[in-house]
Design an enzyme around this catalytic site. Structure first.
Site, mmCIF file in Angstrom:
data_model
loop_
_atom_site.group_PDB
_atom_site.id
_atom_site.type_symbol
_atom_site.label_atom_id
_atom_site.label_comp_id
_atom_site.label_asym_id
_atom_site.label_seq_id
_atom_site.Cartn_x
_atom_site.Cartn_y
_atom_site.Cartn_z
ATOM 1 N N ARG A 1 -4.129 0.317 -5.650
ATOM 2 C CA ARG A 1 -3.107 -0.341 -6.281
ATOM 3 C C ARG A 1 -3.506 -0.785 -7.564
ATOM 4 N NH1 ARG A 1 -1.191 -6.466 -4.727
ATOM 5 N NH2 ARG A 1 -0.682 -4.906 -2.707
ATOM 6 N N GLN B 1 3.331 -1.928 2.642
ATOM 7 C CA GLN B 1 4.607 -3.229 2.883
ATOM 8 C C GLN B 1 5.861 -3.101 4.035
ATOM 9 O OE1 GLN B 1 3.373 -6.881 1.765
ATOM 10 N NE2 GLN B 1 4.991 -7.044 3.475
ATOM 11 N N ASP C 1 10.925 -10.914 -2.433
ATOM 12 C CA ASP C 1 10.043 -11.189 -3.292
ATOM 13 C C ASP C 1 10.267 -11.443 -3.933
ATOM 14 O OD1 ASP C 1 7.925 -9.829 -3.604
ATOM 15 O OD2 ASP C 1 8.773 -7.503 -4.691
ATOM 16 N N CYS D 1 7.047 -11.038 1.518
ATOM 17 C CA CYS D 1 6.523 -10.588 1.523
ATOM 18 C C CYS D 1 5.181 -11.104 0.728
ATOM 19 C CB CYS D 1 6.120 -8.825 0.461
ATOM 20 S SG CYS D 1 6.614 -8.687 -1.207
HETATM 21 N N1 CP Z 1 1.863 -8.334 -0.228
HETATM 22 C C1 CP Z 1 1.317 -8.487 -0.843
HETATM 23 O O1 CP Z 1 0.642 -7.045 -0.931
HETATM 24 O O2 CP Z 1 0.033 -9.212 -1.117
HETATM 25 P P1 CP Z 1 -1.309 -9.160 -1.956
HETATM 26 O O3 CP Z 1 -0.493 -8.663 -3.621
HETATM 27 O O4 CP Z 1 -2.088 -10.188 -2.158
HETATM 28 O O5 CP Z 1 -1.818 -7.798 -0.846
HETATM 29 N N1 NVA Z 2 7.220 -7.116 -6.050
HETATM 30 C C1 NVA Z 2 5.579 -7.898 -6.346
HETATM 31 C C2 NVA Z 2 5.046 -7.013 -4.997
HETATM 32 C C3 NVA Z 2 3.808 -8.570 -4.293
HETATM 33 C C4 NVA Z 2 2.942 -7.769 -3.229
HETATM 34 C C5 NVA Z 2 4.554 -6.963 -7.580
HETATM 35 O O1 NVA Z 2 4.937 -5.698 -7.719
HETATM 36 O O2 NVA Z 2 4.349 -8.106 -7.089
#
Ligand code: CP
Ligand code: NVA
Length: 290
Positions: free
Chosen positions: A99, A129, A208, A249
């Protein structure tokens, strides 16, 4: 050896099989030990609750060893290149999940890794997701082909991944965003500025956050003002099909992008959706490294 960076790596039949497998794994979470003796690196350069826990527990349930790495504990944070990181991790683990912000960083890891690389969220994409989102639709409707999923809000990573993977799954994806926050055209997705038009007769509505973790925090107030008419609430859900439900999400900001009533009410599958992260990702891990 295959990567999973945007979701476009999967064919329709592979995605259908993965989602069926996810449902089997949900029914019997301890039934597969396909990762016995294997390790998966989980690198977090951004915060996470669901992705972190669902991947870590999912790898363990499959009999594997998750190696959770925060980037500030890695030499990546002191200038070691993604190339060298990929080369070294590939000598120790059977897959690398990350990530981060830049999509280019994940692409570089994938270029040099000799094991599968999985995108656990970048500024551009959030494909794992979307797998859980499609599993949630599939378990509620018994099929995906021909469903309509409407996303209201920022044309961001989540919207893009829904557009890409939704098309592969045969779902019509509509995306309603304000001017200046639209997704670029993605094959198959219907883009509009009108959330009410997009919601009409849809099978599910999806929200979202309005400010993503890779957005400039200085633009937060401006974003909230622009996105205010795009809240997922009871009035919007009234326009959708009578059986329609809300998805999100998470993390949620009740009263902002989703009403508190919908988030905790009967007409949502949001908490199932959060659970399905683990099952869908286990099916993905089986496919990539099983
Ligand atoms: N939906 C999602 O990716 O949640 P987190 O940011 O908590 O991993
Ligand atoms: N669009 C959001 C999704 C979080 C899971 C972000 O990137 O922060």
């Amino acid at each position: 050896m295959r990567h999973f960076l945007t979701g476009s790596e999967l064919t329709s039949s592979e995605l259908a099989a993965l989602l069926e497998r996810a449902t089997e794994l949900k029914e019997a979470p301890e039934s597969s030990q396909v990762l016995a003796g294997k390790s998966v690196a989980l690198i977090f350069e951004r915060p996470s609750t669901r992705t972190r826990v669902s991947f870590e527990v999912g790898v363990a349930e499959l009999g594997g060893h998750p190696v959770v790495l925060r980037s500030d504990e890695m030499q990546l944070s002191r200038g070691e290149s993604p190339r060298d990181t990929a080369l070294v991790l590939s000598r120790h683990v059977d897959a690398i999940a990350i990530r981060t912000g830049p999509d280019e960083l994940v692409e570089q890891l994938a270029q040099y890794a000799t094991v599968p690389v999985i995108n656990m969220l970048t500024a551009g994409h959030h494909p794992t997701q979307a797998l859980a989102d499609l599993q949630t639709l599939n378990e509620n409707f018994g099929h995906l082909n021909g469903l309509t999923l409407t996303y209201v809000g920022d044309g961001n990573n989540v919207a893009r991944s829904l557009a890409i993977l939704g098309r592969t799954a045969g779902v019509s994806v509509r995306i309603a965003s304000p001017e200046g926050y639209e997704l670029e055209p993605v094959a198959g997705a219907q883009l509009t500025n009108d959330p009410r038009e997009a919601a009409r007769d849809a099978d599910a509505l999806y929200a979202d956050v309005w400010v993503s973790m890779n957005d400039d925090p200085h633009t937060a107030e401006q974003r909230r003002r622009a996105l205010e008419p795009y809240r997922l609430d009871e009035q919007l859900l009234e326009l959708a099909a009578p059986h329609a439900f809300a998805l999100h999400c998470l993390p949620a900001h009740p009263g902002e992008e989703i009403s508190e009533g919908l988030l905790y009410g009967e007409r949502q599958r949001i908490w199932d959706q959060a659970e399905n992260r683990r099952h869908a990702q286990k099916a993905l891990l089986e496919l990539l490294i099983g």
